[in-house]
Design a protein around this motif. Structure first.
Motif, short mmCIF file in Angstrom:
data_model
loop_
_atom_site.label_atom_id
_atom_site.label_comp_id
_atom_site.label_asym_id
_atom_site.label_seq_id
_atom_site.Cartn_x
_atom_site.Cartn_y
_atom_site.Cartn_z
N PHE A 37 0.83 -1.20 0.00
CA PHE A 37 0.00 0.00 0.00
C PHE A 37 0.87 1.26 0.00
O PHE A 37 0.51 2.28 -0.60
CB PHE A 37 -0.93 0.02 1.21
N ALA A 38 2.04 1.19 0.66
CA ALA A 38 2.94 2.35 0.67
C ALA A 38 3.42 2.67 -0.75
O ALA A 38 3.51 3.84 -1.14
CB ALA A 38 4.13 2.08 1.58
N GLY A 39 3.72 1.63 -1.55
CA GLY A 39 4.11 1.85 -2.93
C GLY A 39 2.96 2.41 -3.75
O GLY A 39 3.17 3.24 -4.65
N PHE A 40 1.75 1.94 -3.45
CA PHE A 40 0.55 2.45 -4.13
C PHE A 40 0.39 3.95 -3.85
O PHE A 40 0.15 4.74 -4.77
CB PHE A 40 -0.66 1.66 -3.60
N GLN A 41 0.56 4.36 -2.59
CA GLN A 41 0.48 5.77 -2.24
C GLN A 41 1.59 6.58 -2.93
O GLN A 41 1.36 7.70 -3.40
CB GLN A 41 0.58 5.95 -0.73
N GLU A 42 2.77 6.00 -3.00
CA GLU A 42 3.90 6.71 -3.61
C GLU A 42 3.65 6.98 -5.09
O GLU A 42 4.01 8.04 -5.61
CB GLU A 42 5.18 5.88 -3.43
N ARG A 43 3.02 6.03 -5.81
CA ARG A 43 2.73 6.24 -7.22
C ARG A 43 1.75 7.41 -7.40
O ARG A 43 1.89 8.21 -8.33
CB ARG A 43 2.18 4.96 -7.85
N ASN A 64 -17.39 10.22 -9.67
CA ASN A 64 -16.66 11.19 -10.51
C ASN A 64 -15.62 12.00 -9.76
O ASN A 64 -15.37 13.16 -10.08
CB ASN A 64 -17.66 12.14 -11.20
N VAL A 65 -14.99 11.39 -8.74
CA VAL A 65 -13.92 12.10 -8.03
C VAL A 65 -12.56 11.81 -8.65
O VAL A 65 -11.57 12.45 -8.30
CB VAL A 65 -13.90 11.72 -6.53
N LEU A 66 -12.50 10.85 -9.57
CA LEU A 66 -11.25 10.49 -10.25
C LEU A 66 -11.54 10.34 -11.73
O LEU A 66 -12.52 9.71 -12.12
CB LEU A 66 -10.69 9.18 -9.68
N GLN A 67 -10.68 10.92 -12.58
CA GLN A 67 -10.84 10.83 -14.02
C GLN A 67 -10.02 9.66 -14.58
O GLN A 67 -9.04 9.23 -13.96
CB GLN A 67 -10.39 12.13 -14.69
N PRO A 68 -10.40 9.12 -15.76
CA PRO A 68 -9.68 7.97 -16.33
C PRO A 68 -8.19 8.23 -16.51
O PRO A 68 -7.37 7.34 -16.26
CB PRO A 68 -10.38 7.75 -17.67
N ASP A 69 -7.79 9.45 -16.96
CA ASP A 69 -6.38 9.71 -17.13
C ASP A 69 -5.65 9.79 -15.80
O ASP A 69 -4.48 9.43 -15.69
CB ASP A 69 -6.17 10.99 -17.94
N GLN A 70 -6.35 10.23 -14.74
CA GLN A 70 -5.76 10.26 -13.40
C GLN A 70 -5.59 8.84 -12.86
O GLN A 70 -4.59 8.54 -12.19
CB GLN A 70 -6.63 11.07 -12.45
N PHE A 71 -6.55 7.96 -13.16
CA PHE A 71 -6.40 6.56 -12.74
C PHE A 71 -5.16 5.96 -13.37
O PHE A 71 -4.35 5.31 -12.68
CB PHE A 71 -7.64 5.75 -13.14
N SER A 72 -4.98 6.16 -14.68
CA SER A 72 -3.83 5.60 -15.37
C SER A 72 -2.52 6.15 -14.80
O SER A 72 -1.54 5.43 -14.64
CB SER A 72 -3.93 5.91 -16.87
N ALA A 73 -2.51 7.46 -14.46
CA ALA A 73 -1.30 8.08 -13.94
C ALA A 73 -0.98 7.60 -12.53
O ALA A 73 0.18 7.31 -12.21
CB ALA A 73 -1.45 9.60 -13.97
N GLY A 74 -1.99 7.53 -11.66
CA GLY A 74 -1.75 7.15 -10.27
C GLY A 74 -1.58 5.65 -10.08
O GLY A 74 -0.68 5.21 -9.38
N PHE A 75 -2.45 4.87 -10.69
CA PHE A 75 -2.37 3.42 -10.56
C PHE A 75 -1.14 2.88 -11.28
O PHE A 75 -0.56 1.87 -10.89
CB PHE A 75 -3.64 2.79 -11.12
N GLY A 76 -0.75 3.59 -12.36
CA GLY A 76 0.41 3.17 -13.15
C GLY A 76 -0.03 2.68 -14.51
O GLY A 76 -0.82 1.73 -14.60
N GLN A 77 0.45 3.33 -15.57
CA GLN A 77 0.03 2.94 -16.92
C GLN A 77 0.41 1.50 -17.22
O GLN A 77 -0.33 0.77 -17.87
CB GLN A 77 0.66 3.89 -17.93
N GLN A 78 1.58 1.08 -16.75
CA GLN A 78 2.01 -0.30 -17.01
C GLN A 78 1.09 -1.29 -16.31
O GLN A 78 0.72 -2.32 -16.88
CB GLN A 78 3.45 -0.48 -16.53
N GLU A 79 0.69 -0.96 -15.07
CA GLU A 79 -0.21 -1.86 -14.34
C GLU A 79 -1.60 -1.85 -14.96
O GLU A 79 -2.26 -2.89 -15.03
CB GLU A 79 -0.27 -1.44 -12.87
N SER A 80 -2.06 -0.70 -15.42
CA SER A 80 -3.35 -0.61 -16.08
C SER A 80 -3.37 -1.47 -17.35
O SER A 80 -4.32 -2.20 -17.61
CB SER A 80 -3.66 0.85 -16.42
#
Length: 265
Positions: A37-43, A64-80
Motif C-alpha cells: 500500500f505504501a508503494g501504491f500511495q507513492e505512485r 466522478n472524483v477520479l478521471q480515467p487519465d488520473q487513474f492511469s497516472a496514479g495506478f500506473g500505466q504499465q499496471e493498467s
C-alpha cells in the motif's frame, strides 16, 4: 458495498470479469512487487494525486472524483495495461472502470481510517490474479483463424507486390533501348495525404484537429460535432487540402460521435 462495486464494474463493460477486475485491483494495491500500500500511495504522490488519494481513506467517496487519465497516472500505466491484458479488454475500459471504482474501493479497504498491512479477509474470496482462462483475448478464439495465418496472408500479398515491382523494373531498360525517340518526362502528380481526424475530451470540452479534402466534408463534420457536444464546447480546427484523399470513414465517424462522451477520451 462490495456487491455494489461488482455491479458498477459490470456496467462499465467488464461483465463476468467484474469480480476478477476488483480482485486484480486489490492484489495490485497490496502487491509486494510494487511495495504494498505504501508503494501504491507513492505512485499517486509522483502523479501529483497524493492528497486526492488521502481524501478517500476511511470515507465513502462519491462518484466522478477520479478521471480515467488520473487513474492511469496514479495506478500506473504499465499496471493498467497489465490488467487489460489479463482481462482481455481494451485499456480504456480498465481506465474508465478503475476511475469510478478505485476511490470507493480504497475507502472500503481503509474503513475506520486504518490501512491494513495485507488484503482484508472479506476480499479473500475474489478470483486469484493468475487465473489463466482470461489471459487470451476472446477475439482470437472466436475468429477460428490461426494467428500465424492472419499474419501470413498480408505478408504473401506484400511479397506478390514486391515481385511484380521487381519484374517491372527488369523490363524497363529493354523498353528504353528499343526506342530512339526522346520523350519529355511527365510532371509527377501532387502527393496525396490521407484524411485524418483527432478528438480529445477534457471534461466535456472537445478539442479536434485533422485534415479533409473538401469544405463540404469539413462543414458536415463540424456541424455533427456541435450537435453532439454543443457548439460552445468544441474547439480546435480541421483544415481543408485538395490533395487529401477522400475520407471514406466520415459517415461512420459522425454516427459514432454521441458515444465519445467519456471524459479523458
Amino acid at each position: 458495498m462490495l456487491d455494489a462495486l461488482f455491479r458498477q464494474a459490470e456496467q462499465f463493460g467488464l461483465g463476468s470479469n467484474a469480480r476478477r477486475f476488483i480482485g486484480l485491483l486489490v492484489d495490485t494495491i497490496f502487491s509486494d512487487r510494487l511495495g504494498g500500500f505504501a508503494g501504491f500511495q507513492e505512485r499517486f504522490e509522483r502523479a501529483g494525486l497524493g492528497s486526492l488519494l488521502q481524501s478517500w481513506i476511511g470515507t465513502t467517496p462519491g462518484d466522478n472524483v477520479l478521471q480515467p487519465d488520473q487513474f492511469s497516472a496514479g495506478f500506473g500505466q504499465q499496471e493498467s495495461s497489465r490488467l487489460a491484458h489479463l482481462l482481455g479488454v481494451p485499456p480504456a475500459t480498465v481506465n474508465l472502470a478503475g476511475a469510478a471504482i478505485l476511490p470507493k474501493l480504497v475507502g472500503l479497504l481503509s474503513s475506520g481510517g486504518g490501512i491494513p498491512a495485507s488484503i482484508p479477509a472479506q476480499f479473500a474470496s475474489l478470483p486469484a490474479p493468475a487465473q489463466p482462462s482470461v489471459v487470451r483475448a476472446p477475439q482470437a478464439r472466436a475468429s477460428g483463424i490461426p494467428g500465424w495465418l492472419k499474419w501470413s496472408i498480408p505478408m504473401l500479398i506484400l511479397l506478390g507486390l514486391l515481385l511484380f515491382a521487381f519484374r517491372a523494373c527488369r523490363h524497363e531498360p529493354a523498353a528504353t533501348f528499343a526506342s530512339t525517340k526522346t520523350t519529355p518526362a511527365a510532371t509527377p502528380p501532387a502527393a496525396q495525404a490521407n484524411a485524418r481526424f483527432g478528438l480529445e475530451n477534457n471534461g466535456g470540452r472537445i478539442t479536434v484537429n485533422g485534415q479533409l479534402a473538401s469544405d463540404a466534408d469539413r462543414t458536415r463534420l463540424m456541424d455533427a460535432l456541435n450537435t453532439a457536444f454543443g457548439a460552445g464546447n468544441v474547439g480546435g480546427d480541421i483544415t481543408v487540402d485538395a490533395n487529401t484523399l477522400s475520407a471514406g470513414w466520415i459517415d461512420k465517424l459522425i454516427a459514432l460521435l454521441p458515444e465519445l462522451k467519456a471524459a479523458g477520451l
